[in-house]
Design a protein around this motif. Structure first.
Motif, PDB file in Angstrom:
ATOM      1  N   LEU A 179       0.834  -1.205   0.000  1.00  0.00           N
ATOM      2  CA  LEU A 179       0.000   0.000   0.000  1.00  0.00           C
ATOM      3  C   LEU A 179       0.872   1.259   0.000  1.00  0.00           C
ATOM      4  CD1 LEU A 179      -2.979   0.789   0.197  1.00  0.00           C
ATOM      5  CD2 LEU A 179      -2.794   0.693   2.686  1.00  0.00           C
ATOM      6  N   ILE A 180       1.875   1.264   0.855  1.00  0.00           N
ATOM      7  CA  ILE A 180       2.773   2.426   0.950  1.00  0.00           C
ATOM      8  C   ILE A 180       3.511   2.636  -0.365  1.00  0.00           C
ATOM      9  CG2 ILE A 180       4.812   3.367   2.145  1.00  0.00           C
ATOM     10  CD1 ILE A 180       3.891   1.639   4.628  1.00  0.00           C
ATOM     11  N   THR A 181       4.016   1.540  -0.915  1.00  0.00           N
ATOM     12  CA  THR A 181       4.757   1.637  -2.179  1.00  0.00           C
ATOM     13  C   THR A 181       3.872   2.194  -3.289  1.00  0.00           C
ATOM     14  OG1 THR A 181       6.038  -0.276  -1.453  1.00  0.00           O
ATOM     15  CG2 THR A 181       6.227   0.336  -3.768  1.00  0.00           C
ATOM     16  N   ALA A 182       2.616   1.737  -3.328  1.00  0.00           N
ATOM     17  CA  ALA A 182       1.704   2.203  -4.371  1.00  0.00           C
ATOM     18  C   ALA A 182       1.472   3.709  -4.267  1.00  0.00           C
ATOM     19  CB  ALA A 182       0.376   1.454  -4.268  1.00  0.00           C
ATOM     20  N   GLU A 183       1.242   4.187  -3.058  1.00  0.00           N
ATOM     21  CA  GLU A 183       1.010   5.628  -2.870  1.00  0.00           C
ATOM     22  C   GLU A 183       2.268   6.414  -3.231  1.00  0.00           C
ATOM     23  OE1 GLU A 183      -2.067   7.272  -1.569  1.00  0.00           O
ATOM     24  OE2 GLU A 183      -2.584   5.357  -2.517  1.00  0.00           O
ATOM     25  N   ASN A 184       3.418   5.877  -2.822  1.00  0.00           N
ATOM     26  CA  ASN A 184       4.682   6.549  -3.132  1.00  0.00           C
ATOM     27  C   ASN A 184       4.901   6.626  -4.646  1.00  0.00           C
ATOM     28  OD1 ASN A 184       8.086   5.993  -3.233  1.00  0.00           O
ATOM     29  ND2 ASN A 184       7.282   7.759  -2.117  1.00  0.00           N
ATOM     30  N   GLU A 185       4.565   5.541  -5.351  1.00  0.00           N
ATOM     31  CA  GLU A 185       4.750   5.537  -6.813  1.00  0.00           C
ATOM     32  C   GLU A 185       3.858   6.583  -7.469  1.00  0.00           C
ATOM     33  OE1 GLU A 185       4.225   1.416  -7.735  1.00  0.00           O
ATOM     34  OE2 GLU A 185       6.323   0.922  -7.253  1.00  0.00           O
ATOM     35  N   THR A 186       2.671   6.773  -6.915  1.00  0.00           N
ATOM     36  CA  THR A 186       1.781   7.819  -7.447  1.00  0.00           C
ATOM     37  C   THR A 186       2.421   9.200  -7.267  1.00  0.00           C
ATOM     38  OG1 THR A 186      -0.032   6.410  -6.695  1.00  0.00           O
ATOM     39  CG2 THR A 186      -0.610   8.619  -7.459  1.00  0.00           C
ATOM     40  N   ASP A 187       3.003   9.433  -6.073  1.00  0.00           N
ATOM     41  CA  ASP A 187       3.703  10.702  -5.835  1.00  0.00           C
ATOM     42  C   ASP A 187       4.853  10.897  -6.833  1.00  0.00           C
ATOM     43  OD1 ASP A 187       2.313  11.855  -3.731  1.00  0.00           O
ATOM     44  OD2 ASP A 187       3.521  10.900  -2.165  1.00  0.00           O
ATOM     45  N   VAL A 188       5.625   9.836  -7.022  1.00  0.00           N
ATOM     46  CA  VAL A 188       6.791   9.923  -7.909  1.00  0.00           C
ATOM     47  C   VAL A 188       6.353  10.214  -9.337  1.00  0.00           C
ATOM     48  CG1 VAL A 188       8.707   8.599  -8.906  1.00  0.00           C
ATOM     49  CG2 VAL A 188       8.269   8.478  -6.444  1.00  0.00           C
ATOM     50  N   ALA A 189       5.307   9.518  -9.770  1.00  0.00           N
ATOM     51  CA  ALA A 189       4.813   9.737 -11.132  1.00  0.00           C
ATOM     52  C   ALA A 189       4.341  11.181 -11.312  1.00  0.00           C
ATOM     53  CB  ALA A 189       3.670   8.764 -11.420  1.00  0.00           C
ATOM     54  N   ALA A 190       3.636  11.684 -10.295  1.00  0.00           N
ATOM     55  CA  ALA A 190       3.140  13.065 -10.372  1.00  0.00           C
ATOM     56  C   ALA A 190       4.297  14.054 -10.410  1.00  0.00           C
ATOM     57  CB  ALA A 190       2.221  13.350  -9.181  1.00  0.00           C
ATOM     58  N   ALA A 191       5.333  13.768  -9.627  1.00  0.00           N
ATOM     59  CA  ALA A 191       6.490  14.665  -9.592  1.00  0.00           C
ATOM     60  C   ALA A 191       7.214  14.661 -10.925  1.00  0.00           C
ATOM     61  CB  ALA A 191       7.440  14.246  -8.463  1.00  0.00           C
ATOM     62  N   GLN A 192       7.307  13.472 -11.537  1.00  0.00           N
ATOM     63  CA  GLN A 192       7.957  13.385 -12.851  1.00  0.00           C
ATOM     64  C   GLN A 192       7.166  14.176 -13.890  1.00  0.00           C
ATOM     65  OE1 GLN A 192       8.166   9.147 -12.823  1.00  0.00           O
ATOM     66  NE2 GLN A 192      10.401   9.084 -12.622  1.00  0.00           N
ATOM     67  N   GLU A 193       5.859  14.011 -13.824  1.00  0.00           N
ATOM     68  CA  GLU A 193       4.991  14.715 -14.765  1.00  0.00           C
ATOM     69  C   GLU A 193       5.114  16.228 -14.592  1.00  0.00           C
ATOM     70  OE1 GLU A 193       0.284  14.271 -15.788  1.00  0.00           O
ATOM     71  OE2 GLU A 193       1.476  12.481 -15.351  1.00  0.00           O
ATOM     72  N   ALA A 194       5.223  16.636 -13.327  1.00  0.00           N
ATOM     73  CA  ALA A 194       5.318  18.073 -13.042  1.00  0.00           C
ATOM     74  C   ALA A 194       6.707  18.618 -13.363  1.00  0.00           C
ATOM     75  CB  ALA A 194       4.982  18.330 -11.585  1.00  0.00           C
ATOM     76  N   GLY A 195       7.617  17.735 -13.780  1.00  0.00           N
ATOM     77  CA  GLY A 195       8.957  18.175 -14.189  1.00  0.00           C
ATOM     78  C   GLY A 195       9.872  18.575 -13.050  1.00  0.00           C
ATOM     79  N   TYR A 196       9.706  17.950 -11.887  1.00  0.00           N
ATOM     80  CA  TYR A 196      10.598  18.245 -10.767  1.00  0.00           C
ATOM     81  C   TYR A 196      12.020  17.783 -11.070  1.00  0.00           C
ATOM     82  CZ  TYR A 196       6.984  19.594  -7.399  1.00  0.00           C
ATOM     83  OH  TYR A 196       5.993  20.248  -6.730  1.00  0.00           O
ATOM     84  N   GLU A 197      12.968  18.361 -10.346  1.00  0.00           N
ATOM     85  CA  GLU A 197      14.383  17.981 -10.508  1.00  0.00           C
ATOM     86  C   GLU A 197      14.590  16.508 -10.202  1.00  0.00           C
ATOM     87  OE1 GLU A 197      17.533  20.193  -8.520  1.00  0.00           O
ATOM     88  OE2 GLU A 197      16.257  21.971  -8.694  1.00  0.00           O
ATOM     89  N   LYS A 198      15.575  15.935 -10.891  1.00  0.00           N
ATOM     90  CA  LYS A 198      15.905  14.522 -10.695  1.00  0.00           C
ATOM     91  C   LYS A 198      16.271  14.222  -9.241  1.00  0.00           C
ATOM     92  CE  LYS A 198      17.477  11.629 -14.461  1.00  0.00           C
ATOM     93  NZ  LYS A 198      18.604  11.210 -15.290  1.00  0.00           N
ATOM     94  N   SER A 199      17.055  15.124  -8.630  1.00  0.00           N
ATOM     95  CA  SER A 199      17.529  14.869  -7.263  1.00  0.00           C
ATOM     96  C   SER A 199      16.345  14.821  -6.298  1.00  0.00           C
ATOM     97  CB  SER A 199      18.532  15.941  -6.845  1.00  0.00           C
ATOM     98  OG  SER A 199      17.908  17.214  -6.862  1.00  0.00           O
ATOM     99  N   LEU A 200      15.350  15.697  -6.531  1.00  0.00           N
ATOM    100  CA  LEU A 200      14.165  15.687  -5.669  1.00  0.00           C
ATOM    101  C   LEU A 200      13.417  14.369  -5.828  1.00  0.00           C
ATOM    102  CD1 LEU A 200      11.671  18.455  -4.849  1.00  0.00           C
ATOM    103  CD2 LEU A 200      10.776  16.326  -5.789  1.00  0.00           C
ATOM    104  N   ILE A 201      13.246  13.935  -7.068  1.00  0.00           N
ATOM    105  CA  ILE A 201      12.516  12.689  -7.317  1.00  0.00           C
ATOM    106  C   ILE A 201      13.251  11.510  -6.679  1.00  0.00           C
ATOM    107  CG2 ILE A 201      11.747  11.098  -9.148  1.00  0.00           C
ATOM    108  CD1 ILE A 201      11.208  13.699 -10.818  1.00  0.00           C
TER     109      ILE A 201
END
Lengths: 473, 473
Positions: free
Chosen positions: A40-62
């Motif tokens: 469950l935790i991993t799934a929620e985290n992956e959603t955050d990561v995907a959203a951050a990638q889409e939003a174009g956040y810096e690689k180091s932040l991701i």
């Protein structure tokens, strides 16, 4: 508002009133719950990561945002270590017999309410929440919006593992950024703020609250290589201090070299490895001319990267001076404030010019080392060891709360003791003061310190101790 | 401005760089100088006193202002005691072997720059200046204008006794009240503010600075008499806690009595001595009806005089609740702020409702005592002893810097250790971190704490210790 105005007894003493064993059980339950909810935790985290990638956040932040494979298991493991550590609350730090039948104890107790502001890393939430439980503190957590889902699920899993008798609400999660300025004004309610993130975050918080802040805004660490240094050792230390992890606050930003090492070629040897590793060198006025390298923008600059400043100094006294004068990012604002207020007055002043984080001398000369160790007024001062050792885990503090360059409460790498305060417990049998005629004061130290003194005075016991130590090995 | 901008090295390390013996000599010289200048000091003080009388100041202020006969000699004597005490700087508080040949020391060091704001009493200047010298701190002193001449001469005598190599300017005297707001803004320059004076002064300073403040704005001390109390003991403690020195911050303001003591007449016995001594009693809702005494204006009131509040409580849990809820002067302002900021949010909260100064239980029941000692979250919590013991001298701390109700840095009566911070000293032989493959960590505690553990594990050594202790007596 009802929740907010909850009964103080329930909130403040929910954790504090528990026994060490009960706090331990809560931590073990949390560890189990994290493992049980890994998917469950991993799934929620992956959603955050995907959203951050889409939003174009810096690689180091991701990279900081993503809970890597096995991270949940390693977090659970570290919580179990914390669960099994000696209870930090209620330790008797000092014990004094004040008078016959009147014994004073200085004991450790929870600080109260902590506000933790952290960026990106959702694992910080888990580490800090478990530290707060171990140390009996109430906790308010404010995470970054990029980790919103990860933080929410971690918070839910953790608080659900806390029994109803305590109340999961001893750990609160603040989700909106707008609340931070308001919370930072509550200096009567929150006892300590711990920012975990960039220098910018720490500086912003420090400048906008009266609540004590545990952290460091900058770390301008120096390595001074003395004329009497073992050159091979110096090369090893300088290289490690810069390249082991250049983004760390305990990485070397400035290399100071004794002038005698210029002539004999030692300076060149010192920097050749840095160059091979790809470190860009900038010089102070003397070094830039001598080594034909670009001049450093400022001695107050923290690179946090594969860059560093080099300068030549005359001797250890000049090195100490340099460190005290050039450890800090920006010195102008408060100098200006100071001169405005004190204009015309004959006031003396001491300038805290340095970030005073970690500074190191490399020398074989014991006397020179002593001058440096005695005079450099930094949180950590090293002799013949890399600045990278300045770290809670390496210092053996167990869990690290942070590294503090503040001068009060806690300084340098801070373990769980940074989340504690003390209480004085006096146990009597009816004694009164009565104009100080009520008792005959003995003030006898009956704590462990007194043992030490007894040893020093008693060579026979000293020998016993050595034998016991040898047996303990 | 030249003086203000003086070289940091000279100012900051003037005292710090001295040896313990040199600091000791300065203190002894100051003691001599005070005695040698006794007439001059007394004359200036008399002028201040005369001016204050003429200006119609309160009697109590004039009494604090006047340096009574023999005061200079007793100040000189206490400076000599301070001179001869163990050096508080450079003590090794903890010693850890991190790895083979790599030893970490946590040592005590000066805090930096102190600002002391004090009212009336010119002797405070002498005490604080000598404490600052002993602890190697720079010092800014701001005294009351009514003691202007006394402070000026004392400052002159003290700083002239400091050798030129150190510079008398490590101790500065601020004479104008206008400078205080400016100084309180210098949170980057001043490390700690210590107000010595009225609650009002402390509150004003606390609310107008980001610099940590060591002190207490209020002291609502409670004595709770349990049903199982020894009545004679309870009477003695209650009386002492109130009348030994009613104006002190550690005097009892509220007497809490177990409900069972109402029926058997014990309550009446408890208060009869207070009445005989002339203490005016005010009641909480239950006690005022029962005892037919006026209702107390508020449970948050610090009388500082021959008055106190009495209330009946159901049991020890109710007493603890009362103490946590009613220790503080004013609770409304921050409650209002809190509700403004958290309106609508599901945030948990812990309310620091109490002044949390000193609270006492009188009981013969060990279990009840443990509940109280464990749960009352005050700086000092006493069992069967008068609240008046909460004091640096009575606690055996040597010189008292103040009593702190802050939860960070120092809490309760604070001795010279409140003017100190720590530095981490690491002594190596060329070790590097190298991704934590550089050394094999041992993290072996080689400080005095380890002795204690050895003792606990080794009954034979425990016996040795007891014998040594007996021999030391």
């Amino acid at each position: 508002m009802l929740t907010v105005m909850a009964n103080r007894k329930i909130m403040a003493f929910g954790l504090q009133a528990l026994s060490s064993e009960e706090r331990k059980k809560i931590l073990l339950d949390i560890a189990d719950a994290l493992e049980a909810n890994e998917n469950l935790i991993t799934a929620e985290n992956e959603t955050d990561v995907a959203a951050a990638q889409e939003a174009g956040y810096e690689k180091s932040l991701i990279s900081r945002l993503a809970l890597k494979s096995g991270k949940i298991l390693s977090l659970a493991k570290s919580i179990r270590v914390l669960a099994n550590m000696e209870d930090p609350i209620g330790c008797v730090l000092k014990e004094t017999q004040l008078a016959d039948g009147l014994v004073l104890e200085k004991t450790s107790s929870p600080l109260g309410v902590l506000l933790i502001v952290f960026e990106s890393r959702p694992d910080a939430l888990v580490q800090i929440a478990s530290l707060a439980i171990r140390s009996g503190n109430g906790l308010l957590l404010k995470g970054g919006k990029e980790a919103k889902r990860s933080n929410a699920i971690l918070h839910k899993v953790i608080t659900e593992a806390i029994p109803d008798t305590v109340g999961g609400k001893v750990i609160g999660l603040v989700t909106s950024r707008d609340e931070i300025p308001g919370l930072l004004k509550l200096d009567d309610v929150i006892d300590l703020v711990i920012p975990r993130g960039s220098n910018k975050l720490v500086s912003q918080i420090k400048s906008s609250t009266k609540i004590p802040v545990l952290g460091h805004a900058d770390g301008i660490c120096h390595v001074y290589v003395d004329k009497s240094a073992n050159l091979e050792m110096a090369k090893r230390i300088v290289l490690d201090a810069k390249v082991d992890y250049p983004a760390a606050c305990n990485a070397m930003e400035t290399l100071l070299v004794h002038k005698d090492l210029v002539q004999n070629g030692a300076l060149n040897e010192l920097i050749v490895d840095l160059r091979i590793q790809g470190v860009s060198l900038y010089g102070g006025p003397r070094a830039s001319a001598l080594l034909n390298i670009p001049q450093a923008r400022s001695f107050h600059h923290e690179y946090n990267s594969m860059e560093c400043t080099v300068e030549i100094v005359d001797d250890v006294a000049a090195a100490v001076d340099h460190i005290h004068q050039h450890g800090r990012h920006v010195i102008l604002p408060w100098q200006r404030r100071l001169s405005t207020y004190l204009q015309g007055h004959e006031l003396p002043f001491i300038f805290p010019l340095c970030s005073a984080h970690t500074d190191c001398i490399v020398t074989e000369d014991r006397e020179t080392a002593e001058v440096f160790l005695h005079q450099v007024d930094s949180a950590a001062v090293f002799h013949n060891a890399s600045t990278r050792f300045c770290d809670g885990a390496r210092f053996g503090l167990g869990a690290e709360v942070g590294i503090s360059t503040s001068r009060i409460h806690a300084r340098g790498p801070v373990g769980v003791e940074g989340l504690l305060t003390t209480r004085w417990i006096l146990k009597g049998s009816g004694q009164v003061v009565d104009g100080d005629k009520g008792v005959i004061y003995t003030h006898r130290d009956i704590s462990v310190d007194s043992l030490k003194k007894m040893y020093q005075k008693n060579p026979k016991m000293q020998k016993e101790k050595e034998m016991a130590e040898a047996a303990a090995d």
